[in-house]
Scaffold this motif. Structure first.
Motif, mmCIF file in Angstrom:
data_model
loop_
_atom_site.group_PDB
_atom_site.id
_atom_site.type_symbol
_atom_site.label_atom_id
_atom_site.label_comp_id
_atom_site.label_asym_id
_atom_site.label_seq_id
_atom_site.Cartn_x
_atom_site.Cartn_y
_atom_site.Cartn_z
ATOM 1 N N ARG A 29 0.858 -1.199 -0.119
ATOM 2 C CA ARG A 29 -0.123 -0.024 -0.016
ATOM 3 C C ARG A 29 0.842 1.156 0.031
ATOM 4 N N GLY B 36 -10.277 0.885 -3.675
ATOM 5 C CA GLY B 36 -9.401 1.995 -3.625
ATOM 6 C C GLY B 36 -8.672 2.290 -5.198
ATOM 7 N N GLN C 281 -1.974 1.964 -5.049
ATOM 8 C CA GLN C 281 -3.389 2.102 -4.367
ATOM 9 C C GLN C 281 -4.057 0.635 -4.014
ATOM 10 N N THR D 208 -6.938 5.323 -5.907
ATOM 11 C CA THR D 208 -5.958 6.259 -6.050
ATOM 12 C C THR D 208 -4.861 5.917 -4.876
ATOM 13 N N LYS D 209 -3.662 6.467 -5.335
ATOM 14 C CA LYS D 209 -2.515 6.128 -4.629
ATOM 15 C C LYS D 209 -2.564 6.874 -3.288
ATOM 16 N N ASN E 101 -4.587 8.903 -0.073
ATOM 17 C CA ASN E 101 -5.699 8.944 0.617
ATOM 18 C C ASN E 101 -6.390 10.483 0.489
#
Length: 866
Positions: free
Chosen positions: A458, A647, A462, A649-650, A652
């Motif tokens: 992570r 999820g 993503q 997108t890299k 948050n």
């Protein structure tokens, strides 16, 4: 902008023209006439099923199908389904009709034309106009963080939606990926598992195990060997598609795939037994070097990658899965049968792995643009922190569609410490980690669990490109001493026991006999005790049922003692304990699988990967026993079909990323070899590819995974510090955050246009790499091309940015203060940021040093002449 839909396919001829034009290869052949006499048929489409006699056009020719085919590009194989009917259409494009004006001009010209050409614009575009990171129309569908192949219009929208999420079949919001193995064909009257047994309506992907690297560096399944199970075998009751020119598993996979559109079928290359060699047509293992030697040269990598493209096209696969076990620098990692190749190459393996994945990504993208469909590139990765420490920063993630975590085999009879095969979380008392002093060394953080491994990746990609691995099989021990119903105990091998190779004579006492149904054998054919069983066998043992299949595996057909099932609510480890034999068998049933599916949903992961389908269970009322079924896959589907989208997108939501990016890359260099990589201390190179200097005083901030402790610093004098810890303390029950935040200040001299700085960083536990990098100049934040972000504009800094204006590293600071520094004195110890003059130049120390500046530029920054 085109609307991305699952069924869209770019016309192949158009895609080919785009690629050829980009590479400068479009030309008209000598003597070619302006038009052909034959009209072109409808363009070939990879998703369309063609039967014998169907005609399609491709690459300026008409082609006739000789038999049923799907996904095979005409002319891609000399033995393929297609026969050329010759050239078609016209080589001179028809002029595009000019639309009629919709209205009369509303204004007369203000001046007579002068006859002179219009002048060129007098100004260049301003810096903040910039350009997109990719001009590919399909870039809208590219997953965040995946590196686009330059000059290629990769058809991402064939597989991904406009948010960069994979389009999944069967109502799934997350992936269900299962390995289908070639060897469960009912030999010796053992239970079989064929393509017809796969629950096609509950899954998203199938990985075929295994293809291998052949002696010619090409991908192979021994397709030239008569009777091979992949392409030249039939079995009673298993109907083949007669329209295909091959039989075997590939025939059945193609047949059922056509009936289940959307399910992707991908061959996996390598695995434990075929990473450093392969099994020949007689079933004998050939120690050829496999991945270890193929990746030594770019020529070998190119040969392999080209063969992968041909292989995918020939059999209609959706991509390739690389199961290289393992490109790590740790000594004696991987299959002991491969040590003759792997040990001498430890320092080069990961660099070769990066080159391999980069080459595969580029060649698959080019092929995908030509064929009008997207080809996946995936990998199976270890989950052990020990193995990942030797895999440096995981610099291949930018080339991958997703990574499958092998979050199983975390404990086994390769040592005496009794623990779960596949724990999801750390419990603070892992016996192997405790014995090695890991908890004491790393603030109580344990790294042998799926949650730690997911957070490792992570930190670099993503969550939706990470799949949690689950095992449909067990591992176990006998004669266990201590522990809680065996869990956490010890099972040292008895005196005189012959430990397997690679364990240095310090193995554990693996369970054998009826507790080792799926056992491997040594070169002499003897059983290797490991407690390896399909889950359906464990459930029969729990019920006191031997199973009518036991004799076919050559194991005893009697049961001693009784088996009691246990489940740990913290680690989600599930196991069986036989007090009479002191046997411990760890494996997952629906209870553990359900907990892991909930974790995948809650953490936004992309899905689950299964080794292997044939271990799943169902109850046979007529036989009064458990056998192969789909109970756990059914459960996965029920949970992952009702999940929210993964999820994508890299970063948050708490770290908004700028929509303007600087062209900055990051390279991780000079790692110590795995067993010496304490602390982890690479030299990280930040290179400015823009046209304007990044000035001294700019801030570079980034995030890294909570797989590490969050105490990053440097030996460069740049002041690297962790500004926010995403997790602190032990990880009992799981890590609580995804990222730590860190930053440093760009030193005197800045990062010149076309130049770089090197930050000698250090951290403790493995991280996959940095993410979500932001460069701040004059209070303005910029993303970077390093992250391969979606939807950004690449810009240069305005001229004169920053307090120093970006000196470029050669002229010294604008105010000349460095030239007033004292002269360097031999034997004096200088610490980071100490300034001296020497040999007519100014220097700043990067870290503690006694070296002479001119002789050791590595420790000093040259600030220019004085």
């Amino acid at each position: 902008m085109r609307s991305p839909t699952p069924s869209r396919r770019r016309p192949v001829a158009a895609a080919t023209a785009v690629v050829l034009a980009a590479s400068g290869l479009v030309a008209v052949a000598a003597g070619q006439t302006a038009s052909a006499a034959v009209e072109c048929a409808d363009p070939w489409a990879a998703s369309t099923v063609y039967t014998g006699g169907d005609i399609a056009s491709y690459d300026g020719q008409n082609w006739t199908a000789g038999w049923w085919t799907q996904g095979e590009a005409p002319g891609s194989s000399a033995w393929g389904a297609w026969t050329s009917d010759g050239a078609c259409g016209t080589s001179t494009p028809e002029p595009t009709a000019t639309p009629e004006p919709t209205a009369e001009p509303t204004q007369e010209p203000t001046a007579e034309p002068t006859g002179e050409p219009s002048p060129e614009p007098t100004t260049e575009p301003t810096a903040d106009q910039g350009e997109p990171i990719s001009t590919n129309p399909d870039d809208v569908c590219r997953p965040d963080g995946m590196k686009p192949t330059a000059g290629v219009d990769t058809p991402y929208c064939d597989v991904y939606d406009a948010d960069g999420r994979e389009i999944l079949p069967n109502g799934l919001d997350r992936r269900v990926i299962g390995y289908f193995t070639s060897w469960r064909t009912g030999a010796n009257e053992q239970p079989s598992y064929f393509a017809s047994d796969i629950p096609w309506d509950k899954i998203s992907h199938i990985n075929y195990a295994f293809a291998h690297v052949g002696p010619d560096n090409k991908v192979s399944v021994n397709e030239d060997v008569a009777g091979n199970p992949a392409t030249d075998a039939t079995w009673p009751g298993q109907e083949m598609d007669p329209s295909l020119p091959y039989t075997g598993h590939f025939n059945q996979l193609a047949k059922y795939k056509a009936e289940n559109p959307g399910v992707k079928v991908i061959p996996a290359v390598g695995g434990w037994a075929e990473t450093g060699g392969y099994f020949d047509g007689e079933g004998n293992r050939v120690a050829s070097g496999g991945f270890y030697t193929m990746t030594e040269t770019q020529e070998g990598i190119d040969t392999f990658a080209d063969s992968v493209v041909e292989f995918i096209r020939e059999y209609g696969f959706d991509g390739i899965d690389i199961d290289y076990e393992y490109p790590t620098s740790n000594n004696q990692a991987g299959n002991p049968d491969d040590f003759a190749f792997s040990e001498a190459r430890r320092g080069e393996l990961f660099a070769g792995y990066i080159d391999l994945m980069k080459t595969l990504r580029e060649k698959l993208d080019v092929a995908g643009a030509q064929d009008g469909e997207y080809y996946l590139l995936t990998t199976a990765s270890p989950s052990s922190g020990w193995l990942l420490r030797g895999m440096e920063a995981h610099q291949v993630v930018q080339y991958l569609d997703y990574v499958n975590l092998m979050s199983y085999d975390l404990h086994g009879a390769w040592n005496e410490y009794v623990g779960g095969n596949s724990p999801l979380f750390d419990g603070g008392d892992d016996p192997e980690l405790a014995a090695g002093g890991v908890y004491t060394a790393y603030d109580g953080v344990g790294y042998l669990n799926g949650d730690w491994a997911a957070h490792y990746f992570r930190g670099a990609m993503q969550s939706g490109r990470i799949n949690l691995g689950v095992g449909f099989y067990s591992r176990g021990f006998q004669d266990v001493q201590g522990g809680t119903f065996g869990d956490g105990g010890r099972a040292p091998a008895p005196a005189g026991f012959s430990c397997p190779a690679g364990t240095s004579g310090k193995c554990g006492y693996g369970a054998d006999g009826i507790d080792n149904l799926w056992h491997d054998t040594d070169p002499q054919g003897a059983e290797i005790p490991a407690g390896a069983n399909p889950i359906w066998h464990l459930l029969n043992l729990e019920d006191g049922v031997v199973g009518d299949y036991a004799a076919s595996y050559g194991v005893p057909t009697t049961i001693e003692g009784s088996y009691e099932r246990h489940f740990d609510e913290v680690t989600k480890n599930e196991w069986w304990w036989n007090e009479a034999t002191r046997t411990y068998l760890s494996g997952d049933t629906a209870q553990a699988i359900g907990a892991k599916a909930d974790y995948v949903v809650d953490s936004g992961l992309g899905g689950m990967m299964i080794w292997e389908f044939a271990g799943d269970y169902g109850y046979d009322e007529a036989a009064g026993q458990y056998g192969i079924g789909s109970t756990m896959v059914d459960l996965m589907h029920s949970k992952l079909a009702g999940a929210a989208p993964y999820g994508a997108t890299k970063a948050n939501a708490d770290r908004p990323m700028p929509d303007q990016a600087l062209d900055l890359s990051i390279d991780y260099t000079e790692f110590a070899l795995g067993d010496n990589n304490y602390p982890i201390a690479p030299k990280v190179v930040f290179t400015n590819h823009g046209a304007t200097d990044i000035p001294a005083g700019a801030t570079v901030s980034f995030q890294y995974g909570t797989s590490d402790l969050g105490e990053m610093s440097d030996w460069s004098g740049y002041g690297t510090t962790t500004t926010r810890q995403g997790h602190t303390g032990d990880n009992v029950g799981g890590l609580t955050g995804d990222f730590h935040d860190a930053e440093f200040t760009v030193p005197t001299g800045g990062i010149p246009a076309g130049g770089s700085i090197t930050n000698h960083l250090k951290w403790t536990l493995p991280i996959a790499q940095f993410s979500n990098v932001i460069v701040t100049v004059d209070g303005v934040d910029y993303a970077t091309t390093y992250d391969q972000p979606r939807g950004v504009t690449v810009v240069d800094l305005p001229a004169g940015s920053g307090s120093g204006g970006g000196s470029g590293g050669g002229g010294g600071p604008a105010d000349g203060t460095a030239c007033e520094a004292p002269a360097w004195v031999a034997g004096t110890a200088y610490t980071g940021r100490a300034a001296v003059t020497h040999a007519g130049r100014a220097w700043t120390a990067k870290w503690w040093t006694q070296a002479e500046p001119a002789a050791s530029a590595d420790a000093w920054t040259d600030e220019g002449s004085c």
